[in-house]
Write an enzyme that holds these catalytic residues in place. Sequence first.
Site, mmCIF file in Angstrom:
data_model
loop_
_atom_site.group_PDB
_atom_site.id
_atom_site.type_symbol
_atom_site.label_atom_id
_atom_site.label_comp_id
_atom_site.label_asym_id
_atom_site.label_seq_id
_atom_site.Cartn_x
_atom_site.Cartn_y
_atom_site.Cartn_z
ATOM 1 N N HIS A 24 8.635 94.040 48.213
ATOM 2 C CA HIS A 24 10.082 94.222 48.139
ATOM 3 C C HIS A 24 10.753 93.259 47.156
ATOM 4 C CE1 HIS A 24 10.064 91.037 51.348
ATOM 5 N NE2 HIS A 24 11.180 90.662 50.734
ATOM 6 N N ASP A 34 3.205 93.982 53.107
ATOM 7 C CA ASP A 34 4.208 93.980 52.037
ATOM 8 C C ASP A 34 3.702 93.043 50.934
ATOM 9 O OD1 ASP A 34 6.441 93.823 50.445
ATOM 10 O OD2 ASP A 34 7.833 93.371 52.052
ATOM 11 N N SER A 50 10.602 85.213 50.730
ATOM 12 C CA SER A 50 9.504 86.191 50.777
ATOM 13 C C SER A 50 8.512 85.960 49.648
ATOM 14 C CB SER A 50 10.070 87.605 50.677
ATOM 15 O OG SER A 50 10.910 87.891 51.766
#
Length: 341
Positions: A147, A185, A258
């Site tokens: 992402h 992810d 992230s």
Amino acid sequence: LACGSPFGALCPELFLNTLSRGVVSNLAGEGNALVLTDARCLPGTQGGAALLAAPGGPRLVAVIAAPLCWKGAEWIGLALLCSLAAILRCSAAVLGEAGLSLPPVPAWVAGTGGGRDALRCAALVECGTTWGSGVLLAPRMLLTCRHVVAGGGTPRVTPAPGPGRDGAALGAHVVFATDESSPFDVAVVELEENVPGFLPPCLAATFVPGEEVSVVSFGALGRACGPSVTAGTLSAVVAAEGHPVMLQTTCAVHGGSSGGPLISSRSGCLLGIVASNTRDTSVGATYPHLNFCIPITVLQPLVVRYRHTRDPAAFAGLNHAACGVQAAWRLQQHPAPPSKL
């Protein structure tokens, strides 16, 4: 160690001079005048003391300037301190005019809580108008989250400052990204040139619930002050089919964290990469101290295969995870109603 009185005059017999422990998350300004910490400082603690452990007892080194509590519906849980050395330097003339002698200027810390080696494997990843963090595993190879690079555009990677590094952004391109349906992810990014002074991180092979850990990332502040460190505990190791597939920690993880490295505070080894914090969709609140990381043991064999073959298909198995892995990352057991987290 932060000492303050939350909520001011409200029930001082309970809150007066309460203590909170944290690490030095970041340093900024001339002479490291500004200090960021993950010690829990609440409204009312402004002006309180920040102390550093020393052989002769705790030493006053800074003053609490501002607790950073909420940003929108996200709890930040960090605090800004002002170095006592900087305060005394700036007030020397005023104190002199008042006939007051300047007390000894305390020494301050030289680095952040995660150690310099932990910082060296972290990198800022920018893609379009968004940013995140990443982990350097080779001179031209970085792992981050899908992402982070999904917004389109060409990624730019800025390694954390270090010897021989000038903080310049390096061109890069995505060689693999997991499908949106994958529980993992992950994106693999190749850099256009070698990272100066690259040192490969130590990779962990086992995980010990309860051990002290740190997250190194560009969360909260982004490029402004370089990578920040937040400390916590490896609170859970979630396994599926006998193998770790998720790590939970209590480190403060914010937007922009992230893809950043999760480091063992004891050994300095890379445990995994940060995937997300927790958001309660029923109330719209985000909880940075409950977060999830992808174990490096899931990724390391795939990285070895890719570096040997140069074929991005080495990571294709991440798109075909077993049902138990998918259930874990959906935060629910199967069968069950959908999780609200």
